[in-house]
Design an enzyme around this catalytic site. Structure first.
Site, PDB file in Angstrom:
ATOM      1  N   ARG A 156     -12.088 -14.750  -2.058  1.00  0.00           N
ATOM      2  CA  ARG A 156     -11.285 -15.471  -1.077  1.00  0.00           C
ATOM      3  C   ARG A 156     -12.072 -16.370  -0.029  1.00  0.00           C
ATOM      4  O   ARG A 156     -11.588 -17.262   0.626  1.00  0.00           O
ATOM      5  CB  ARG A 156     -10.563 -14.511  -0.264  1.00  0.00           C
ATOM      6  N   ASP A 175      -6.747  -8.047   4.329  1.00  0.00           N
ATOM      7  CA  ASP A 175      -5.597  -9.239   3.361  1.00  0.00           C
ATOM      8  C   ASP A 175      -5.388 -10.413   4.183  1.00  0.00           C
ATOM      9  O   ASP A 175      -4.701 -11.093   3.486  1.00  0.00           O
ATOM     10  CB  ASP A 175      -4.538  -8.437   2.776  1.00  0.00           C
ATOM     11  N   ARG A 228       1.357   4.368  -3.049  1.00  0.00           N
ATOM     12  CA  ARG A 228       1.154   5.800  -2.569  1.00  0.00           C
ATOM     13  C   ARG A 228       2.351   6.518  -2.956  1.00  0.00           C
ATOM     14  O   ARG A 228       2.554   7.757  -3.375  1.00  0.00           O
ATOM     15  CB  ARG A 228       0.741   5.786  -1.262  1.00  0.00           C
ATOM     16  N   ARG A 266      -2.323 -14.030  -2.217  1.00  0.00           N
ATOM     17  CA  ARG A 266      -2.492 -14.655  -0.918  1.00  0.00           C
ATOM     18  C   ARG A 266      -2.910 -15.822  -0.704  1.00  0.00           C
ATOM     19  O   ARG A 266      -2.735 -16.578   0.128  1.00  0.00           O
ATOM     20  CB  ARG A 266      -3.415 -13.268  -0.263  1.00  0.00           C
ATOM     21  N   SER A 298       0.859  -1.292  -0.014  1.00  0.00           N
ATOM     22  CA  SER A 298       0.056  -0.066  -0.035  1.00  0.00           C
ATOM     23  C   SER A 298       0.928   1.285   0.192  1.00  0.00           C
ATOM     24  O   SER A 298       0.763   2.172  -0.815  1.00  0.00           O
ATOM     25  CB  SER A 298      -0.830  -0.011   1.042  1.00  0.00           C
TER      26      SER A 298
HETATM   27  C1  S3P Z   1      -5.508  -1.271   0.049  1.00  0.00           C
HETATM   28  C2  S3P Z   1      -6.717  -1.650   0.535  1.00  0.00           C
HETATM   29  C3  S3P Z   1      -7.813  -2.776   0.758  1.00  0.00           C
HETATM   30  C4  S3P Z   1      -6.639  -3.882   0.536  1.00  0.00           C
HETATM   31  C5  S3P Z   1      -5.608  -3.762  -0.582  1.00  0.00           C
HETATM   32  C6  S3P Z   1      -4.791  -2.529  -0.743  1.00  0.00           C
HETATM   33  C7  S3P Z   1      -4.888  -0.175  -0.223  1.00  0.00           C
HETATM   34  O1  S3P Z   1      -8.549  -2.826  -0.331  1.00  0.00           O
HETATM   35  O2  S3P Z   1      -7.393  -5.140   0.621  1.00  0.00           O
HETATM   36  O3  S3P Z   1      -4.956  -4.917  -0.728  1.00  0.00           O
HETATM   37  O4  S3P Z   1      -3.789  -0.197  -0.548  1.00  0.00           O
HETATM   38  O5  S3P Z   1      -5.664   0.988  -0.355  1.00  0.00           O
HETATM   39  P1  S3P Z   1     -10.029  -2.321  -0.115  1.00  0.00           P
HETATM   40  O6  S3P Z   1      -9.833  -0.753   0.178  1.00  0.00           O
HETATM   41  O7  S3P Z   1     -10.743  -2.584  -1.086  1.00  0.00           O
HETATM   42  O8  S3P Z   1     -10.512  -2.886   1.315  1.00  0.00           O
END
Ligand code: S3P
Length: 449
Positions: free
Chosen positions: A367, A336, A44, A409, A40
């Site tokens: 999942r 996750d 970003r 995963r 994440s």
């Molecule tokens: C993420 C948010 C999550 C997560 C994904 C990464 C992110 O998804 O499951 O692996 O980086 O903002 P959701 O926003 O759909 O919950």
């Protein structure tokens, strides 16, 4: 004494079978390991670096397929992103509002984060036209959750199934500020709206039903955006048109990747692993809370702050796990980690209930369905519920042929489950692990010897 084997077989269609045969005499996982950079935060850092002024330096970037997709998309719109590596990636940003119209379709690959966050940025780039697509998994995942707030802001977006599915076409426009009440606790939805709000005159607010990961908020602030956060209502407000300035970002290890080793050492008798440099942002540590409830033996050492994110080393030792119930506000904080927690539950004494987790049905795979079907093949007692799973632990697992359904995963969760199974397990399409963890098999080999 029998020895364990790990084999990777490449098939005609270039997919890979991972075959894991643990020794019949038992196996203990030992050693000190690091995990790749947080996925994440990596996305970003690349995106904000690309739209900020000046240079951003990223240390510890995840070199997985997903961040590669983000880098490729933003390079196609004029950002200068150096070769991806874990040491130091230099990003020369274009400045807010200055992305170029790409000459071709932007391909987000398997990455929901790339597509959903990028849509917020593109929709507000007035006068430019963009088309966005992804692989077959991503093209089946709901984009309406971000299209809806963006359209409320005045965006022009078209796509399949009533603008719900990619490929999507976006005509960038001047957007207006909104207060969006998101029906889902999703960091991708929240981040999409905040990123769109960057280019909007005035204040844009998102309220979510439960707190999702807050990496966007932290990083937007670090780059110079003005944000107000109301923790009582789970609301974030961004003031548009800031000057974003390039930053030095240090990406911590991904707790979602560490989760595989936390569970592995907790379920394989005699194990002890030290996982160094793991990000423990409070919005991400649901896995630690649940493993503590399950009576796992995990200690946090060397607590420190690195570039605005809390970081620790995690020491985990084998222990007998107990069942627990996982639901409510905890779900977004371990969204996750549910596949690997399902493996932990299959080894715990008692019945574990996972509820309020219907979001898992729209991840890289369904999942809930996949964990239920593939864990059952290994002999676990699993009942699929509309919003979760019910798993009665303690049945000995047996080797089986399972499929990753191209979900990273899922592939890694079954590699860990196979460590305590009797006889060999084959995981089809295991190459999916490289989406978030390119060195997964190498680390598995390291801790098994
Ligand atoms: C993420 C948010 C999550 C997560 C994904 C990464 C992110 O998804 O499951 O692996 O980086 O903002 P959701 O926003 O759909 O919950």
């Amino acid at each position: 004494m029998s020895t364990s084997t790990i084999t990777v077989n490449t098939q005609d269609d270039r997919s890979q079978d991972l075959v894991i045969n643990p020794p019949s005499s038992g196996l203990a996982l030992k050693g000190t390991i690091t995990v790749p950079g947080d996925k994440s935060i990596s996305h970003r850092a690349l995106m904000l670096g690309a739209i900020a002024e000046g240079e951003t330096i990223i240390e510890g970037l995840l070199i997985g397929e997903d961040p590669r997709s983000t880098a490729k998309c933003f390079r196609a719109m004029g950002a200068k992103i150096g070769q991806l590596n874990t040491e130091k990636v230099r990003v020369k940003g274009v400045g807010l509002g200055n992305l170029k119209e790409p000459l071709d379709v932007l391909n987000a690959g398997n990455s929901g984060t790339t597509m959903r966050l990028m849509l917020g940025i593109l929709a507000s780039h007035s006068g430019r036209f963009f088309t966005v697509t992804g692989d077959s998994s991503l093209r089946s995942r709901p984009m309406s959750r971000v299209v809806k707030p963006l359209v409320q802001m005045g965006a022009a977006i078209w796509g399949r199934k009533d603008n719900a599915l990619a490929p999507l076409a976006v005509k960038g426009k001047e957007l207006k500020p909104i207060h969006y009440l998101s029906p889902v606790a999703s960091a991708q939805v929240k981040s999409c709206v905040l990123l769109a709000g960057l280019m909007v005159e005035g204040k844009t607010t998102v309220t979510e039903p439960a707190l999702s990961r807050d990496h966007s908020e932290r990083m937007l602030k670090a780059f110079g955006a003005e944000l107000e956060i109301n923790p009582t209502t789970n609301s974030v407000t961004i003031t548009g048109k800031p000057t974003l300035k390039g930053q030095h970002i240090i990406v911590p290890g991904d707790i979602s990747s560490a989760a595989f080793w936390l569970v592995a050492a907790a379920i394989v008798p005699g194990s002890e692993l030290l996982i160094t440099n793991v990000g423990v942002n409070p919005t991400r540590i649901g896995i630690l809370e649940v493993l503590a409830m399950m009576e796992a033996d995990i200690t946090q050492e060397n607590e420190r702050m690195v570039a605005g994110e809390p970081v620790v080393d995690l020491r985990v030792k084998y222990s007998k796990l107990k069942a627990c119930t996982i639901g409510g506000n905890l779900i977004p904080r371990l969204i996750d980690e549910i596949p690997i927690l399902a493996v932990a539950a299959a080894c715990a004494e008692g019945t574990t209930i996972i509820k309020d987790a219907a979001e898992l049905r729209v991840k890289e795979s369904d999942r809930l369905a996949v964990m239920a079907s593939e864990l059952t093949k290994m002999g676990a007692k699993v009942t699929e519920r509309p919003d979760g799973l019910e798993i009665t632990g303690g049945q000995p697992l047996k080797g089986a042929e399972v499929d990753s359904y191209t979900d990273h995963r899922i592939a890694m969760s079954f590699a860990i489950a196979s460590l305590i199974a009797k006889d060999a397990t084959t995981i089809h399409r295991a190459e999916a692990a490289s989406i978030s963890y390119p060195n997964f098999v190498a680390t598995l080999e390291q801790v098994m010897t």
